[in-house]
Design a protein around this motif. Structure first.
Motif, PDB file in Angstrom:
ATOM      1  N   GLY A  84       0.788  -0.863  -0.014  1.00  0.00           N
ATOM      2  CA  GLY A  84      -0.228  -0.216   0.125  1.00  0.00           C
ATOM      3  C   GLY A  84       0.266   1.450   0.176  1.00  0.00           C
ATOM      4  N   ILE A  85       1.809   1.620   1.088  1.00  0.00           N
ATOM      5  CA  ILE A  85       2.783   2.332   1.095  1.00  0.00           C
ATOM      6  C   ILE A  85       3.637   2.644  -0.753  1.00  0.00           C
ATOM      7  CG2 ILE A  85       5.215   3.305   1.788  1.00  0.00           C
ATOM      8  CD1 ILE A  85       4.126   1.915   4.720  1.00  0.00           C
ATOM      9  N   LEU A  86       3.853   1.648  -1.365  1.00  0.00           N
ATOM     10  CA  LEU A  86       4.770   1.944  -2.725  1.00  0.00           C
ATOM     11  C   LEU A  86       3.533   2.162  -3.993  1.00  0.00           C
ATOM     12  CD1 LEU A  86       6.903  -1.725  -2.252  1.00  0.00           C
ATOM     13  CD2 LEU A  86       7.494   1.231  -2.198  1.00  0.00           C
ATOM     14  N   ARG A  87       2.492   2.004  -3.205  1.00  0.00           N
ATOM     15  CA  ARG A  87       1.355   2.015  -4.740  1.00  0.00           C
ATOM     16  C   ARG A  87       1.136   3.815  -3.847  1.00  0.00           C
ATOM     17  NH1 ARG A  87      -1.869  -0.874  -7.150  1.00  0.00           N
ATOM     18  NH2 ARG A  87      -1.616  -2.928  -6.238  1.00  0.00           N
ATOM     19  N   GLN A  88       1.127   3.602  -2.983  1.00  0.00           N
ATOM     20  CA  GLN A  88       0.827   5.353  -2.802  1.00  0.00           C
ATOM     21  C   GLN A  88       1.851   6.415  -3.499  1.00  0.00           C
ATOM     22  OE1 GLN A  88       0.445   6.311   1.214  1.00  0.00           O
ATOM     23  NE2 GLN A  88      -1.081   8.531   0.948  1.00  0.00           N
ATOM     24  N   PHE A  89       2.585   6.048  -2.824  1.00  0.00           N
ATOM     25  CA  PHE A  89       4.547   6.576  -3.546  1.00  0.00           C
ATOM     26  C   PHE A  89       4.762   6.461  -5.243  1.00  0.00           C
ATOM     27  CE2 PHE A  89       8.467   5.660  -5.395  1.00  0.00           C
ATOM     28  CZ  PHE A  89       9.220   7.279  -4.520  1.00  0.00           C
ATOM     29  N   PHE A  90       3.645   5.461  -5.863  1.00  0.00           N
ATOM     30  CA  PHE A  90       3.685   5.657  -7.056  1.00  0.00           C
ATOM     31  C   PHE A  90       3.108   6.537  -7.981  1.00  0.00           C
ATOM     32  CE2 PHE A  90       6.971   2.287  -7.480  1.00  0.00           C
ATOM     33  CZ  PHE A  90       7.770   2.338  -8.511  1.00  0.00           C
ATOM     34  N   THR A  91       1.698   6.050  -7.319  1.00  0.00           N
ATOM     35  CA  THR A  91       0.668   7.267  -6.987  1.00  0.00           C
ATOM     36  C   THR A  91       1.141   8.258  -7.180  1.00  0.00           C
ATOM     37  OG1 THR A  91      -0.923   5.708  -6.615  1.00  0.00           O
ATOM     38  CG2 THR A  91      -1.655   7.649  -6.520  1.00  0.00           C
ATOM     39  N   LYS A  92       1.178   9.538  -6.624  1.00  0.00           N
ATOM     40  CA  LYS A  92       2.109  10.339  -6.505  1.00  0.00           C
ATOM     41  C   LYS A  92       2.882  10.836  -6.704  1.00  0.00           C
ATOM     42  CE  LYS A  92       0.865  11.108  -1.535  1.00  0.00           C
ATOM     43  NZ  LYS A  92       0.608  11.934  -0.010  1.00  0.00           N
ATOM     44  N   LEU A  93       3.804  10.267  -7.605  1.00  0.00           N
ATOM     45  CA  LEU A  93       4.407  10.238  -8.676  1.00  0.00           C
ATOM     46  C   LEU A  93       3.896  10.050 -10.061  1.00  0.00           C
ATOM     47  CD1 LEU A  93       7.671   7.752  -8.331  1.00  0.00           C
ATOM     48  CD2 LEU A  93       7.747  11.072  -7.996  1.00  0.00           C
ATOM     49  N   GLY A  94       2.779  10.115  -9.790  1.00  0.00           N
ATOM     50  CA  GLY A  94       1.443  10.050 -10.724  1.00  0.00           C
ATOM     51  C   GLY A  94       1.518   8.455 -12.349  1.00  0.00           C
ATOM     52  N   ILE A  95       2.362   7.501 -11.617  1.00  0.00           N
ATOM     53  CA  ILE A  95       2.461   6.478 -11.921  1.00  0.00           C
ATOM     54  C   ILE A  95       1.290   5.251 -10.927  1.00  0.00           C
ATOM     55  CG2 ILE A  95       3.209   4.429 -12.645  1.00  0.00           C
ATOM     56  CD1 ILE A  95       5.968   6.207 -12.126  1.00  0.00           C
ATOM     57  N   SER A  96       0.035   5.393 -12.141  1.00  0.00           N
ATOM     58  CA  SER A  96      -1.220   3.671 -11.394  1.00  0.00           C
ATOM     59  C   SER A  96      -0.791   2.446 -12.310  1.00  0.00           C
ATOM     60  CB  SER A  96      -2.985   4.918 -11.396  1.00  0.00           C
ATOM     61  OG  SER A  96      -2.639   4.838 -12.558  1.00  0.00           O
ATOM     62  N   GLN A  97      -0.416   1.785 -12.817  1.00  0.00           N
ATOM     63  CA  GLN A  97      -0.369   0.505 -13.179  1.00  0.00           C
ATOM     64  C   GLN A  97       0.485   0.364 -12.876  1.00  0.00           C
ATOM     65  OE1 GLN A  97      -1.959   0.531 -17.701  1.00  0.00           O
ATOM     66  NE2 GLN A  97      -1.956   2.326 -17.639  1.00  0.00           N
ATOM     67  N   LEU A  98       0.740  -0.763 -11.605  1.00  0.00           N
ATOM     68  CA  LEU A  98       1.743  -1.568 -11.070  1.00  0.00           C
ATOM     69  C   LEU A  98       0.814  -2.995 -10.634  1.00  0.00           C
ATOM     70  CD1 LEU A  98       2.265   1.227  -7.886  1.00  0.00           C
ATOM     71  CD2 LEU A  98       3.361   0.992  -9.345  1.00  0.00           C
ATOM     72  N   ARG A  99       2.251  -3.913 -10.703  1.00  0.00           N
ATOM     73  CA  ARG A  99       2.558  -5.322 -10.751  1.00  0.00           C
ATOM     74  C   ARG A  99       3.148  -5.745  -9.698  1.00  0.00           C
ATOM     75  NH1 ARG A  99       4.180  -8.858 -15.269  1.00  0.00           N
ATOM     76  NH2 ARG A  99       5.579  -7.847 -14.565  1.00  0.00           N
ATOM     77  N   PHE A 100       3.177  -6.048  -9.005  1.00  0.00           N
ATOM     78  CA  PHE A 100       3.519  -6.679  -7.939  1.00  0.00           C
ATOM     79  C   PHE A 100       4.443  -7.513  -8.351  1.00  0.00           C
ATOM     80  CE2 PHE A 100       1.899  -3.680  -5.670  1.00  0.00           C
ATOM     81  CZ  PHE A 100       2.522  -2.397  -5.135  1.00  0.00           C
ATOM     82  N   LYS A 101       5.969  -8.352  -7.866  1.00  0.00           N
ATOM     83  CA  LYS A 101       6.185 -10.208  -8.291  1.00  0.00           C
ATOM     84  C   LYS A 101       6.915 -10.627  -6.971  1.00  0.00           C
ATOM     85  CE  LYS A 101       9.585 -11.830 -10.673  1.00  0.00           C
ATOM     86  NZ  LYS A 101       9.989 -11.481 -12.137  1.00  0.00           N
TER      87      LYS A 101
END
Length: 171
Positions: free
Chosen positions: A125-142
């Motif tokens: 969730g923290i990583l998703r929030q970090f990237f969202t604030k950079l304008g990046i919302s399409q994430l995949r975790f592996k």
């Protein structure tokens, strides 16, 4: 540590001048040597012979773990525990083969979140929030294996380019 997984000689950049630190704090060095060799403070240590000659070598850093170590040290010195979040974005250097996806110099993002009851889901969730604030919302975790962190994962993202000119895949 001298035998850290990301510290094998082929990955290191060692500046020629000065090749070594002029001096290291003597009281500090003896404590580090003892903990590395024999353990202490709840750690069993690395169980190898710590050498001041190795510690004096000047190297361009291959990772940002020292920032997290300093943050953990400050956290351990608190009289009363309080939740914290520390993040760093720093330049690192690795003597790797250059190609379209690898350079010898890059920036590494590292973070440390300390609280009671945290899970891997909180980290995601923290990583998703970090990237969202950079304008990046399409994430995949592996899930991934790194010998120095557990659990470990890689984050892949896609950022659509301006005006339909393609996009950027990060991972």
């Amino acid at each position: 540590p001298h035998k850290w997984p990301s510290r094998p000689p082929p990955l290191l950049f060692a500046p020629p001048d000065p090749a070594e630190a002029a001096q290291l704090p003597p009281g500090y060095c003896s404590k580090v040597k003892k903990v590395h060799s024999q353990g202490g403070y709840g750690s069993q240590g690395y169980r190898y012979e710590w050498k001041v000659e190795e510690a004096k070598k000047n190297l361009l850093r291959t990772h940002t773990t020292s920032a997290s170590a300093r943050a953990l040290f400050r956290l351990a010195r608190q009289e009363k525990f309080s939740p914290v979040k520390y993040f760093s974005i720093d330049r690192v250097f690795r003597n790797e083969s250059l190609d379209a996806t690898h350079l010898a110099e890059f920036h590494q993002v590292e973070g440390l979140v300390a609280d009671r009851g945290l899970t891997l889901g909180h980290l995601m969730g923290i990583l998703r929030q970090f990237f969202t604030k950079l304008g990046i919302s399409q994430l995949r975790f592996k899930p991934a294996y790194n010998p120095y962190t557990e659990p470990s994962m890689e984050v892949f993202s896609y950022h659509e380019g301006e005006g339909g000119l393609g996009g950027l895949l990060l991972g």
